[in-house]
Scaffold this motif. Structure first.
Motif, PDB file in Angstrom:
ATOM      1  N   PHE A   1      14.460   1.890 -24.275  1.00  0.00           N
ATOM      2  CA  PHE A   1      14.794   3.295 -24.088  1.00  0.00           C
ATOM      3  C   PHE A   1      15.104   3.918 -25.444  1.00  0.00           C
ATOM      4  O   PHE A   1      15.914   3.401 -26.208  1.00  0.00           O
ATOM      5  CB  PHE A   1      15.998   3.394 -23.155  1.00  0.00           C
ATOM      6  CG  PHE A   1      16.582   4.762 -22.982  1.00  0.00           C
ATOM      7  CD1 PHE A   1      15.792   5.860 -22.689  1.00  0.00           C
ATOM      8  CD2 PHE A   1      17.951   4.954 -23.080  1.00  0.00           C
ATOM      9  CE1 PHE A   1      16.353   7.119 -22.503  1.00  0.00           C
ATOM     10  CE2 PHE A   1      18.523   6.202 -22.896  1.00  0.00           C
ATOM     11  CZ  PHE A   1      17.720   7.284 -22.607  1.00  0.00           C
TER      12      PHE A   1
ATOM     13  N   SER B   1      16.565   7.299 -26.556  1.00  0.00           N
ATOM     14  CA  SER B   1      17.258   8.443 -25.974  1.00  0.00           C
ATOM     15  C   SER B   1      17.121   9.703 -26.808  1.00  0.00           C
ATOM     16  O   SER B   1      17.182   9.668 -28.032  1.00  0.00           O
ATOM     17  CB  SER B   1      18.745   8.099 -25.833  1.00  0.00           C
ATOM     18  OG  SER B   1      19.483   9.232 -25.457  1.00  0.00           O
TER      19      SER B   1
ATOM     20  N   ARG C   1      12.430  15.918 -15.583  1.00  0.00           N
ATOM     21  CA  ARG C   1      11.304  14.986 -15.482  1.00  0.00           C
ATOM     22  C   ARG C   1      11.766  13.560 -15.746  1.00  0.00           C
ATOM     23  O   ARG C   1      11.327  12.623 -15.077  1.00  0.00           O
ATOM     24  CB  ARG C   1      10.215  15.399 -16.469  1.00  0.00           C
ATOM     25  CG  ARG C   1       8.920  14.653 -16.277  1.00  0.00           C
ATOM     26  CD  ARG C   1       7.776  15.385 -16.968  1.00  0.00           C
ATOM     27  NE  ARG C   1       6.541  14.721 -16.629  1.00  0.00           N
ATOM     28  CZ  ARG C   1       5.745  14.142 -17.519  1.00  0.00           C
ATOM     29  NH1 ARG C   1       6.043  14.171 -18.792  1.00  0.00           N
ATOM     30  NH2 ARG C   1       4.643  13.551 -17.133  1.00  0.00           N
ATOM     31  N   SER C   2      12.664  13.385 -16.701  1.00  0.00           N
ATOM     32  CA  SER C   2      13.214  12.056 -16.984  1.00  0.00           C
ATOM     33  C   SER C   2      14.011  11.543 -15.791  1.00  0.00           C
ATOM     34  O   SER C   2      13.903  10.374 -15.408  1.00  0.00           O
ATOM     35  CB  SER C   2      14.127  12.085 -18.216  1.00  0.00           C
ATOM     36  OG  SER C   2      13.413  12.385 -19.385  1.00  0.00           O
ATOM     37  N   ARG C   3      14.823  12.397 -15.208  1.00  0.00           N
ATOM     38  CA  ARG C   3      15.648  11.988 -14.068  1.00  0.00           C
ATOM     39  C   ARG C   3      14.778  11.652 -12.848  1.00  0.00           C
ATOM     40  O   ARG C   3      15.151  10.808 -12.040  1.00  0.00           O
ATOM     41  CB  ARG C   3      16.671  13.058 -13.737  1.00  0.00           C
ATOM     42  CG  ARG C   3      17.694  13.244 -14.879  1.00  0.00           C
ATOM     43  CD  ARG C   3      18.844  14.122 -14.511  1.00  0.00           C
ATOM     44  NE  ARG C   3      19.715  13.516 -13.532  1.00  0.00           N
ATOM     45  CZ  ARG C   3      20.614  12.556 -13.778  1.00  0.00           C
ATOM     46  NH1 ARG C   3      20.724  12.067 -14.990  1.00  0.00           N
ATOM     47  NH2 ARG C   3      21.384  12.084 -12.831  1.00  0.00           N
TER      48      ARG C   3
ATOM     49  N   HIS D   1      18.987   3.574 -15.040  1.00  0.00           N
ATOM     50  CA  HIS D   1      18.083   2.642 -15.707  1.00  0.00           C
ATOM     51  C   HIS D   1      18.093   1.265 -15.082  1.00  0.00           C
ATOM     52  O   HIS D   1      19.030   0.865 -14.409  1.00  0.00           O
ATOM     53  CB  HIS D   1      18.477   2.499 -17.179  1.00  0.00           C
ATOM     54  CG  HIS D   1      18.141   3.695 -17.995  1.00  0.00           C
ATOM     55  ND1 HIS D   1      17.883   3.626 -19.324  1.00  0.00           N
ATOM     56  CD2 HIS D   1      18.016   5.015 -17.678  1.00  0.00           C
ATOM     57  CE1 HIS D   1      17.623   4.829 -19.797  1.00  0.00           C
ATOM     58  NE2 HIS D   1      17.696   5.685 -18.815  1.00  0.00           N
TER      59      HIS D   1
ATOM     60  N   CYS E   1      16.927  16.115 -18.911  1.00  0.00           N
ATOM     61  CA  CYS E   1      15.529  16.432 -18.599  1.00  0.00           C
ATOM     62  C   CYS E   1      15.226  16.077 -17.138  1.00  0.00           C
ATOM     63  O   CYS E   1      15.308  14.911 -16.744  1.00  0.00           O
ATOM     64  CB  CYS E   1      14.614  15.663 -19.550  1.00  0.00           C
ATOM     65  SG  CYS E   1      12.870  15.823 -19.181  1.00  0.00           S
TER      66      CYS E   1
ATOM     67  N   TYR F   1      10.376   4.073 -23.996  1.00  0.00           N
ATOM     68  CA  TYR F   1      10.601   5.128 -23.015  1.00  0.00           C
ATOM     69  C   TYR F   1      11.444   6.221 -23.654  1.00  0.00           C
ATOM     70  O   TYR F   1      12.630   6.054 -23.896  1.00  0.00           O
ATOM     71  CB  TYR F   1      11.288   4.555 -21.780  1.00  0.00           C
ATOM     72  CG  TYR F   1      11.556   5.568 -20.696  1.00  0.00           C
ATOM     73  CD1 TYR F   1      10.577   6.483 -20.316  1.00  0.00           C
ATOM     74  CD2 TYR F   1      12.772   5.605 -20.044  1.00  0.00           C
ATOM     75  CE1 TYR F   1      10.821   7.415 -19.320  1.00  0.00           C
ATOM     76  CE2 TYR F   1      13.024   6.533 -19.041  1.00  0.00           C
ATOM     77  CZ  TYR F   1      12.045   7.429 -18.682  1.00  0.00           C
ATOM     78  OH  TYR F   1      12.290   8.353 -17.696  1.00  0.00           O
TER      79      TYR F   1
ATOM     80  N   LEU G   1       9.470  14.879 -24.155  1.00  0.00           N
ATOM     81  CA  LEU G   1      10.100  14.084 -23.108  1.00  0.00           C
ATOM     82  C   LEU G   1       9.331  14.398 -21.836  1.00  0.00           C
ATOM     83  O   LEU G   1       8.874  15.509 -21.652  1.00  0.00           O
ATOM     84  CB  LEU G   1      11.548  14.517 -22.908  1.00  0.00           C
ATOM     85  CG  LEU G   1      12.479  14.339 -24.095  1.00  0.00           C
ATOM     86  CD1 LEU G   1      13.834  14.908 -23.743  1.00  0.00           C
ATOM     87  CD2 LEU G   1      12.582  12.899 -24.502  1.00  0.00           C
ATOM     88  N   THR G   2       9.175  13.639 -20.966  1.00  0.00           N
ATOM     89  CA  THR G   2       9.424  12.221 -20.830  1.00  0.00           C
ATOM     90  C   THR G   2       8.136  11.512 -21.228  1.00  0.00           C
ATOM     91  O   THR G   2       7.077  11.914 -20.766  1.00  0.00           O
ATOM     92  CB  THR G   2       9.787  11.918 -19.362  1.00  0.00           C
ATOM     93  OG1 THR G   2      10.937  12.638 -19.020  1.00  0.00           O
ATOM     94  CG2 THR G   2       9.895  10.471 -19.069  1.00  0.00           C
TER      95      THR G   2
ATOM     96  N   ALA H   1      13.260   9.600 -23.309  1.00  0.00           N
ATOM     97  CA  ALA H   1      13.788  10.387 -22.196  1.00  0.00           C
ATOM     98  C   ALA H   1      15.199  10.875 -22.514  1.00  0.00           C
ATOM     99  O   ALA H   1      15.803  10.458 -23.499  1.00  0.00           O
ATOM    100  CB  ALA H   1      13.801   9.538 -20.927  1.00  0.00           C
TER     101      ALA H   1
ATOM    102  N   THR I   1      12.653   8.108 -14.135  1.00  0.00           N
ATOM    103  CA  THR I   1      13.415   6.909 -14.486  1.00  0.00           C
ATOM    104  C   THR I   1      13.606   5.951 -13.306  1.00  0.00           C
ATOM    105  O   THR I   1      13.403   4.749 -13.470  1.00  0.00           O
ATOM    106  CB  THR I   1      14.768   7.288 -15.127  1.00  0.00           C
ATOM    107  OG1 THR I   1      14.490   8.037 -16.320  1.00  0.00           O
ATOM    108  CG2 THR I   1      15.583   6.065 -15.487  1.00  0.00           C
TER     109      THR I   1
END
Length: 135
Positions: free
Chosen positions: A69, A71, A40-42, A87, A38, A32, A114-115, A34, A45
């Protein structure tokens, strides 16, 4: 996946180190990619966390699936804060691991943005969540 991460340590959201080979043996692994900054990541997730938690809860032990993950955060503290906030109980490459810094970029991985969630076993890899341009 063990062949790529073999000999490396992974970390939990509590900062404990685990041997990648032992943690990932005979599992389908989802990398993953991310970062906390970001949007989109938030957004994604928590969905991944819910999916992972439900899948692991329903599986016979040990669960045949693991998330690692990778990062793209700017600091180890930002990475740990993101892990603790959103997470699941999955693992991560340590912040200072060269593979994290290089995005585990190997031919065929196509980590472009990302993501991104990429699932892999010993014989295949497939991007599940299509990449978007870096933010």
């Amino acid at each position: 996946m063990v062949d790529i991460l073999g000999g490396r340590h992974l970390v939990t959201c509590k900062g404990a180190a685990v041997e990648a080979e032992a943690a990932l043996q005979n599992k389908v692994v989802a990398l993953y990619f991310a970062a906390a900054r970001c949007a989109r990541s938030r957004d994604f997730t928590p969905l991944l966390c819910d999916f992972y938690t439900a899948l692991v809860a329903e599986a016979r032990r040990p669960a045949p699936f693991e998330v690692v993950f990778v990062s793209a955060d700017g600091s180890s503290q930002e990475m740990l804060d993101f892990m603790r906030e959103l997470h699941g109980a999955w693992l991560a490459l340590p912040f200072h691991d060269p593979y994290r810094q290089n995005g585990v970029c190997r031919p065929g991985w196509n980590v472009e943005a990302l993501t991104q969630l990429t699932a892999a076993s010993t014989s295949w890899a497939q991007a599940i969540l299509p990449p978007q341009p870096f933010e």
